[in-house]
Motif scaffolding. Structure first.
Motif, PDB file in Angstrom:
ATOM      1  N   MET A 170      -9.879 -21.485  -7.135  1.00  0.00           N
ATOM      2  CA  MET A 170      -9.291 -20.278  -7.704  1.00  0.00           C
ATOM      3  C   MET A 170      -9.878 -20.041  -9.099  1.00  0.00           C
ATOM      4  O   MET A 170      -9.664 -20.834 -10.024  1.00  0.00           O
ATOM      5  CB  MET A 170      -7.766 -20.414  -7.804  1.00  0.00           C
ATOM      6  CG  MET A 170      -7.075 -19.175  -8.348  1.00  0.00           C
ATOM      7  SD  MET A 170      -5.274 -19.384  -8.413  1.00  0.00           S
ATOM      8  CE  MET A 170      -4.907 -19.534  -6.662  1.00  0.00           C
ATOM      9  N   HIS A 171     -10.614 -18.952  -9.241  1.00  0.00           N
ATOM     10  CA  HIS A 171     -11.239 -18.606 -10.514  1.00  0.00           C
ATOM     11  C   HIS A 171     -10.330 -17.653 -11.298  1.00  0.00           C
ATOM     12  O   HIS A 171      -9.542 -16.899 -10.708  1.00  0.00           O
ATOM     13  CB  HIS A 171     -12.602 -17.974 -10.260  1.00  0.00           C
ATOM     14  CG  HIS A 171     -13.561 -18.912  -9.599  1.00  0.00           C
ATOM     15  ND1 HIS A 171     -14.506 -19.636 -10.281  1.00  0.00           N
ATOM     16  CD2 HIS A 171     -13.693 -19.265  -8.295  1.00  0.00           C
ATOM     17  CE1 HIS A 171     -15.190 -20.381  -9.433  1.00  0.00           C
ATOM     18  NE2 HIS A 171     -14.710 -20.175  -8.218  1.00  0.00           N
ATOM     19  N   PHE A 172     -10.472 -17.672 -12.605  1.00  0.00           N
ATOM     20  CA  PHE A 172      -9.544 -16.927 -13.455  1.00  0.00           C
ATOM     21  C   PHE A 172     -10.248 -16.401 -14.694  1.00  0.00           C
ATOM     22  O   PHE A 172     -11.347 -16.829 -15.048  1.00  0.00           O
ATOM     23  CB  PHE A 172      -8.365 -17.819 -13.854  1.00  0.00           C
ATOM     24  CG  PHE A 172      -8.787 -19.101 -14.547  1.00  0.00           C
ATOM     25  CD1 PHE A 172      -8.982 -19.145 -15.919  1.00  0.00           C
ATOM     26  CD2 PHE A 172      -8.990 -20.262 -13.815  1.00  0.00           C
ATOM     27  CE1 PHE A 172      -9.386 -20.310 -16.560  1.00  0.00           C
ATOM     28  CE2 PHE A 172      -9.390 -21.441 -14.443  1.00  0.00           C
ATOM     29  CZ  PHE A 172      -9.593 -21.454 -15.816  1.00  0.00           C
ATOM     30  N   TRP A 173      -9.568 -15.448 -15.359  1.00  0.00           N
ATOM     31  CA  TRP A 173     -10.100 -14.845 -16.584  1.00  0.00           C
ATOM     32  C   TRP A 173      -8.954 -14.308 -17.429  1.00  0.00           C
ATOM     33  O   TRP A 173      -7.967 -13.774 -16.904  1.00  0.00           O
ATOM     34  CB  TRP A 173     -11.052 -13.685 -16.249  1.00  0.00           C
ATOM     35  CG  TRP A 173     -11.346 -12.798 -17.433  1.00  0.00           C
ATOM     36  CD1 TRP A 173     -10.655 -11.679 -17.812  1.00  0.00           C
ATOM     37  CD2 TRP A 173     -12.399 -12.952 -18.382  1.00  0.00           C
ATOM     38  NE1 TRP A 173     -11.221 -11.129 -18.946  1.00  0.00           N
ATOM     39  CE2 TRP A 173     -12.294 -11.894 -19.314  1.00  0.00           C
ATOM     40  CE3 TRP A 173     -13.424 -13.889 -18.536  1.00  0.00           C
ATOM     41  CZ2 TRP A 173     -13.176 -11.753 -20.372  1.00  0.00           C
ATOM     42  CZ3 TRP A 173     -14.302 -13.745 -19.601  1.00  0.00           C
ATOM     43  CH2 TRP A 173     -14.182 -12.686 -20.505  1.00  0.00           C
ATOM     44  N   ALA A 174      -9.077 -14.436 -18.732  1.00  0.00           N
ATOM     45  CA  ALA A 174      -8.190 -13.777 -19.684  1.00  0.00           C
ATOM     46  C   ALA A 174      -8.867 -13.810 -21.049  1.00  0.00           C
ATOM     47  O   ALA A 174      -9.781 -14.607 -21.292  1.00  0.00           O
ATOM     48  CB  ALA A 174      -6.823 -14.458 -19.747  1.00  0.00           C
ATOM     49  N   ASN A 219     -14.959 -10.805 -12.222  1.00  0.00           N
ATOM     50  CA  ASN A 219     -15.082  -9.372 -11.958  1.00  0.00           C
ATOM     51  C   ASN A 219     -15.563  -8.644 -13.213  1.00  0.00           C
ATOM     52  O   ASN A 219     -15.551  -9.211 -14.318  1.00  0.00           O
ATOM     53  CB  ASN A 219     -13.734  -8.809 -11.508  1.00  0.00           C
ATOM     54  CG  ASN A 219     -13.230  -9.485 -10.252  1.00  0.00           C
ATOM     55  OD1 ASN A 219     -14.000  -9.778  -9.348  1.00  0.00           O
ATOM     56  ND2 ASN A 219     -11.922  -9.744 -10.191  1.00  0.00           N
ATOM     57  N   ASP A 220     -15.980  -7.401 -13.032  1.00  0.00           N
ATOM     58  CA  ASP A 220     -16.429  -6.557 -14.151  1.00  0.00           C
ATOM     59  C   ASP A 220     -17.547  -7.215 -14.947  1.00  0.00           C
ATOM     60  O   ASP A 220     -17.566  -7.176 -16.184  1.00  0.00           O
ATOM     61  CB  ASP A 220     -15.252  -6.231 -15.081  1.00  0.00           C
ATOM     62  CG  ASP A 220     -14.162  -5.456 -14.369  1.00  0.00           C
ATOM     63  OD1 ASP A 220     -14.478  -4.430 -13.743  1.00  0.00           O
ATOM     64  OD2 ASP A 220     -12.992  -5.886 -14.427  1.00  0.00           O
ATOM     65  N   GLU A 232      -5.667 -13.358 -15.215  1.00  0.00           N
ATOM     66  CA  GLU A 232      -6.130 -12.735 -13.975  1.00  0.00           C
ATOM     67  C   GLU A 232      -6.679 -13.788 -13.013  1.00  0.00           C
ATOM     68  O   GLU A 232      -7.388 -14.709 -13.428  1.00  0.00           O
ATOM     69  CB  GLU A 232      -7.230 -11.708 -14.265  1.00  0.00           C
ATOM     70  CG  GLU A 232      -6.790 -10.527 -15.102  1.00  0.00           C
ATOM     71  CD  GLU A 232      -7.939  -9.574 -15.365  1.00  0.00           C
ATOM     72  OE1 GLU A 232      -8.888  -9.533 -14.546  1.00  0.00           O
ATOM     73  OE2 GLU A 232      -7.889  -8.876 -16.393  1.00  0.00           O
ATOM     74  N   VAL A 233      -6.378 -13.627 -11.736  1.00  0.00           N
ATOM     75  CA  VAL A 233      -6.999 -14.421 -10.677  1.00  0.00           C
ATOM     76  C   VAL A 233      -8.147 -13.579 -10.135  1.00  0.00           C
ATOM     77  O   VAL A 233      -7.930 -12.496  -9.588  1.00  0.00           O
ATOM     78  CB  VAL A 233      -5.993 -14.763  -9.563  1.00  0.00           C
ATOM     79  CG1 VAL A 233      -6.683 -15.467  -8.413  1.00  0.00           C
ATOM     80  CG2 VAL A 233      -4.858 -15.624 -10.131  1.00  0.00           C
ATOM     81  N   THR A 234      -9.377 -14.049 -10.308  1.00  0.00           N
ATOM     82  CA  THR A 234     -10.543 -13.221  -9.989  1.00  0.00           C
ATOM     83  C   THR A 234     -11.204 -13.587  -8.660  1.00  0.00           C
ATOM     84  O   THR A 234     -12.012 -12.810  -8.150  1.00  0.00           O
ATOM     85  CB  THR A 234     -11.585 -13.330 -11.114  1.00  0.00           C
ATOM     86  OG1 THR A 234     -11.921 -14.718 -11.319  1.00  0.00           O
ATOM     87  CG2 THR A 234     -11.018 -12.753 -12.411  1.00  0.00           C
ATOM     88  N   ALA A 235     -10.884 -14.745  -8.091  1.00  0.00           N
ATOM     89  CA  ALA A 235     -11.450 -15.133  -6.799  1.00  0.00           C
ATOM     90  C   ALA A 235     -10.694 -16.337  -6.249  1.00  0.00           C
ATOM     91  O   ALA A 235     -10.243 -17.199  -7.019  1.00  0.00           O
ATOM     92  CB  ALA A 235     -12.937 -15.471  -6.929  1.00  0.00           C
ATOM     93  N   ILE A 236     -10.548 -16.371  -4.916  1.00  0.00           N
ATOM     94  CA  ILE A 236      -9.995 -17.537  -4.208  1.00  0.00           C
ATOM     95  C   ILE A 236     -10.885 -17.744  -2.984  1.00  0.00           C
ATOM     96  O   ILE A 236     -11.002 -16.842  -2.150  1.00  0.00           O
ATOM     97  CB  ILE A 236      -8.543 -17.313  -3.753  1.00  0.00           C
ATOM     98  CG1 ILE A 236      -7.635 -16.961  -4.936  1.00  0.00           C
ATOM     99  CG2 ILE A 236      -8.015 -18.556  -3.034  1.00  0.00           C
ATOM    100  CD1 ILE A 236      -6.234 -16.528  -4.513  1.00  0.00           C
ATOM    101  N   HIS A 237     -11.495 -18.915  -2.875  1.00  0.00           N
ATOM    102  CA  HIS A 237     -12.430 -19.130  -1.779  1.00  0.00           C
ATOM    103  C   HIS A 237     -12.788 -20.607  -1.640  1.00  0.00           C
ATOM    104  O   HIS A 237     -12.355 -21.449  -2.419  1.00  0.00           O
ATOM    105  CB  HIS A 237     -13.711 -18.307  -2.002  1.00  0.00           C
ATOM    106  CG  HIS A 237     -14.259 -18.432  -3.397  1.00  0.00           C
ATOM    107  ND1 HIS A 237     -14.692 -17.354  -4.134  1.00  0.00           N
ATOM    108  CD2 HIS A 237     -14.425 -19.513  -4.206  1.00  0.00           C
ATOM    109  CE1 HIS A 237     -15.121 -17.754  -5.315  1.00  0.00           C
ATOM    110  NE2 HIS A 237     -14.970 -19.063  -5.383  1.00  0.00           N
ATOM    111  N   ASN A 238     -13.598 -20.906  -0.638  1.00  0.00           N
ATOM    112  CA  ASN A 238     -14.145 -22.250  -0.471  1.00  0.00           C
ATOM    113  C   ASN A 238     -15.433 -22.384  -1.279  1.00  0.00           C
ATOM    114  O   ASN A 238     -16.082 -21.396  -1.612  1.00  0.00           O
ATOM    115  CB  ASN A 238     -14.454 -22.529   0.999  1.00  0.00           C
ATOM    116  CG  ASN A 238     -15.599 -21.660   1.510  1.00  0.00           C
ATOM    117  OD1 ASN A 238     -15.450 -20.438   1.619  1.00  0.00           O
ATOM    118  ND2 ASN A 238     -16.749 -22.263   1.793  1.00  0.00           N
ATOM    119  N   HIS A 239     -15.808 -23.628  -1.570  1.00  0.00           N
ATOM    120  CA  HIS A 239     -17.135 -23.926  -2.092  1.00  0.00           C
ATOM    121  C   HIS A 239     -17.927 -24.747  -1.084  1.00  0.00           C
ATOM    122  O   HIS A 239     -19.141 -24.628  -1.008  1.00  0.00           O
ATOM    123  CB  HIS A 239     -17.056 -24.685  -3.422  1.00  0.00           C
ATOM    124  CG  HIS A 239     -16.705 -23.814  -4.588  1.00  0.00           C
ATOM    125  ND1 HIS A 239     -16.612 -24.305  -5.882  1.00  0.00           N
ATOM    126  CD2 HIS A 239     -16.416 -22.490  -4.683  1.00  0.00           C
ATOM    127  CE1 HIS A 239     -16.276 -23.312  -6.702  1.00  0.00           C
ATOM    128  NE2 HIS A 239     -16.159 -22.208  -6.006  1.00  0.00           N
TER     129      HIS A 239
END
Length: 304
Positions: A278-282, A123-124, A260-267
């Protein structure tokens, strides 16, 4: 009577011998050099005989929450080829600007490839980018040609000449203490270039699609990237590969550690067991972030 019996036994033994011949003698391996030429980028054979070609978006200058990110950190398009029986399959992920998405998707369809997901990873982001996951089956060279044609609707660097200059580096302070990160996570990592340190964690169980194994080199692997951001801090991103029961426990663990959890989805579409990413950021002290990733990773069925 005896001679006929001998001939019958000889015939049966011959058929058994043919059936037992190695696969390689019945189906030639793909010409990976021809695949490289068709796609316009060099690749490398990975474990499990996966031929992987990286296509990082080195042409883009992207920031996340104001932090300039390297192409190897969060902008890594790729294609992973694998011979399965008498044909090849390719799967991967394309990093695209919003305006590039429609034409690239149409190009994939026109060249016999399927789209399996389109979504954000972070995100952002500025400029905003999307991630398009795709898959195809057929001749390896033909798949590579189709992928290159589709990507011609984007500015993805595919020329064989020198790569465009990456984003101008910012002050990053001391290099990452990769040994400390490895010690916390209990895994070995590697420098993937541009000051990005990467650790991976394959799933312990066998993952398949339509009966064929999906291997870590094909993108079915938890990835944890660290990039120094200066003043003793580091940004992290990547994705956890999870089954359904693991999604919420892992998300809770990440949030409890300030990640942060930035996305949860299938590939993909036909993976067994069904997988979620599950994608993440910090952006914080790297040892502290590694502890958070370790707490989340311990809740998954990952290979030790």
């Amino acid at each position: 009577m005896k001679s006929r019996l001998i001939r019958l036994v000889t015939t049966i033994l011959g058929l058994v011998a043919i059936a037992g011949m190695p696969t390689a003698t019945r189906a030639a391996d793909p010409d990976w050099k021809a695949v490289e030429q068709a796609l316009g980028k060099a690749g490398q054979v990975q474990p499990g005989d996966v031929f992987r070609v990286g296509m990082p978006r080195t042409d883009l200058n992207v920031t996340v929450k104001g932090v300039p990110v390297k192409a190897g950190f969060a902008l890594g398009s790729y294609a992973a080829f694998k011979q399965v029986g008498d044909h090849a399959m390719v799967m991967g992920d394309l990093v695209l600007l919003d305006a590039e998405v429609p034409a690239v998707m149409s190009g994939l369809f026109a060249n016999g490839l399927d789209v399996t997901a389109v979504h954000n990873h972070l995100n952002d982001m500025s400029p905003h980018v999307m991630y398009m996951h795709y898959e195809g089956r057929g001749g390896a060279v033909q798949l590579a040609k189709g992928l290159r044609t589709a990507l011609s609707a984007s500015a993805t660097p595919l020329a064989s000449g020198p790569a465009p200059s990456p984003a101008a580096p910012t002050a990053t302070g001391p290099a990452l203490d990769s040994k400390q990160i490895e010690q916390v996570l209990g895994r070995q990592g590697r420098d993937v270039g541009g000051g990005v340190f990467q650790l991976t964690a394959p799933r312990a169980e066998t993952i398949t699609e339509m009966g064929h194994p999906l291997l870590p080199a094909m993108g079915v692997v938890t990835v944890m990237n660290f990039q120094s951001t200066g003043d003793g801090r580091a940004a992290i991103t990547g994705d956890f590969v999870l089954v359904d029961q693991e999604v919420n426990p892992v998300a809770r663990a990440l949030r409890q550690h300030g990640i942060e959890v930035t996305a949860i989805h299938n590939h993909g579409l036909f993976d067994t067991p069904r997988l979620f990413y599950m994608h993440f950021w910090a952006n914080d002290d790297p040892a502290k972030l590694a502890q958070g990733l370790k707490a989340a990773l311990d809740l998954t069925n990952s290979r030790r």
